[in-house]
Design an enzyme around this catalytic site. Structure first.
Site, PDB file in Angstrom:
ATOM      1  N   ASP A  23      46.000  43.103  53.509  1.00 36.94           N
ATOM      2  CA  ASP A  23      45.264  44.128  52.793  1.00 36.94           C
ATOM      3  C   ASP A  23      46.043  45.443  52.929  1.00 36.94           C
ATOM      4  O   ASP A  23      46.899  45.582  53.808  1.00 36.94           O
ATOM      5  CB  ASP A  23      43.864  44.251  53.397  1.00 36.94           C
ATOM      6  CG  ASP A  23      43.065  45.383  52.809  1.00 36.94           C
ATOM      7  OD1 ASP A  23      42.928  45.433  51.575  1.00 36.94           O
ATOM      8  OD2 ASP A  23      42.594  46.235  53.580  1.00 36.94           O
ATOM      9  N   ASP A  25      44.544  49.269  52.113  1.00 36.28           N
ATOM     10  CA  ASP A  25      43.780  50.417  52.609  1.00 36.28           C
ATOM     11  C   ASP A  25      43.025  50.067  53.879  1.00 36.28           C
ATOM     12  O   ASP A  25      42.241  49.117  53.930  1.00 36.28           O
ATOM     13  CB  ASP A  25      42.797  50.891  51.535  1.00 36.28           C
ATOM     14  CG  ASP A  25      43.520  51.465  50.330  1.00 36.28           C
ATOM     15  OD1 ASP A  25      44.297  52.410  50.506  1.00 36.28           O
ATOM     16  OD2 ASP A  25      43.318  50.947  49.209  1.00 36.28           O
ATOM     17  N   SER A 119      42.629  45.418  46.742  1.00 36.01           N
ATOM     18  CA  SER A 119      41.690  45.688  45.652  1.00 36.01           C
ATOM     19  C   SER A 119      42.147  46.845  44.775  1.00 36.01           C
ATOM     20  O   SER A 119      41.520  47.132  43.753  1.00 36.01           O
ATOM     21  CB  SER A 119      40.301  45.978  46.228  1.00 36.01           C
ATOM     22  OG  SER A 119      39.772  44.818  46.837  1.00 36.01           O
TER      23      SER A 119
END
Length: 228
Positions: A23, A25, A119
């Site tokens: 991931d 952030d 995302s």
């Protein structure tokens, strides 16, 4: 090489894997300052409690966060707002820095199978990775690449497939409830990074990436030496 987890002590864990899925952030990039600014403003525009909004924004795509917070609003409005939010966040990199230990961690992954699974869309990912002076992985799964946001496992499954490994051969690094749930739903082991991750029972947890050492294995694969 079979992937497995070997507990060493209560304070140390060793994970072996063929590939890592990262991931962005909160995991390798600290963008909390920007996220707080943009989402607190959005909360005010919609008459929502900013503190309650901040509890659900991490890990999801913007439209999915909005759907949770405004369940009766038409989804096309969420997508329109999401586009506006992405533009605002891409333009604002003030305070975006690497998570502690991320530069050395990413350097250790050079030449080893790994992918970014975020995302964020590609423009936002490039802006934040650049602001944090971190190398962009050659393989990345961004918002444009998936039809469903985390906690759906689609992004992690696509990342593993693009790297050429089975889900059980991969280890996910995540900071959020949605991301940890996505990694688990994909059938992968999860290393939780930072304070948000601790409450969601990842396979291992670290305060930051200074607590992770990467060792390349002869013949392929890697070992993660994790200290709490």
């Amino acid at each position: 090489m079979p992937a497995h987890r070997t507990p060493v002590t209560s304070a140390a864990t060793t994970l072996t894997a063929r590939a890592l899925l990262l991931d962005m952030d909160g995991t390798i990039v600290n963008s909390d300052a920007v996220v707080e600014r943009c989402w607190r403003q959005w909360a005010g525009e919609h008459g929502l409690d900013p503190d309650e909004v901040m509890k659900v924004v991490h890990g999801r795509q913007g439209y999915a966060t909005m759907a949770v917070l405004l369940p009766d609003r038409p989804m096309e409005q969420n997508h329109a707002d999401n586009r506006r939010m992405l533009a605002a966040e891409t333009a604002d990199v003030d305070g975006v820095v690497p998570v502690a230990g991320a530069p050395a961690f990413m350097a250790a992954l050079a030449g080893l199978p790994h992918a970014l699974v975020t995302s964020a869309d590609l423009r936002l990912a490039e802006a934040r990775m650049g602001a944090a002076a971190l190398p962009m992985p050659a393989v990345r799964v961004t918002a444009e690449s998936v039809g469903a946001s985390k906690p759906d496992p689609e992004g992690f499954l696509k990342g593993a497939a693009r790297l050429g490994f089975a889900p059980e051969e991969c280890v996910v690094f995540e900071d959020s409830e949605a991301g940890i749930a996505a990694g688990r739903a994909a059938g992968m082991r999860v290393v939780g990074v930072g304070p948000r991750a601790a409450a969601h029972a990842p396979d291992a947890h670290v305060a930051d990436l200074t607590r992770v050492r990467v060792e390349a294995l002869p013949g392929g694969g890697l070992t993660l030496h994790i200290s709490s």
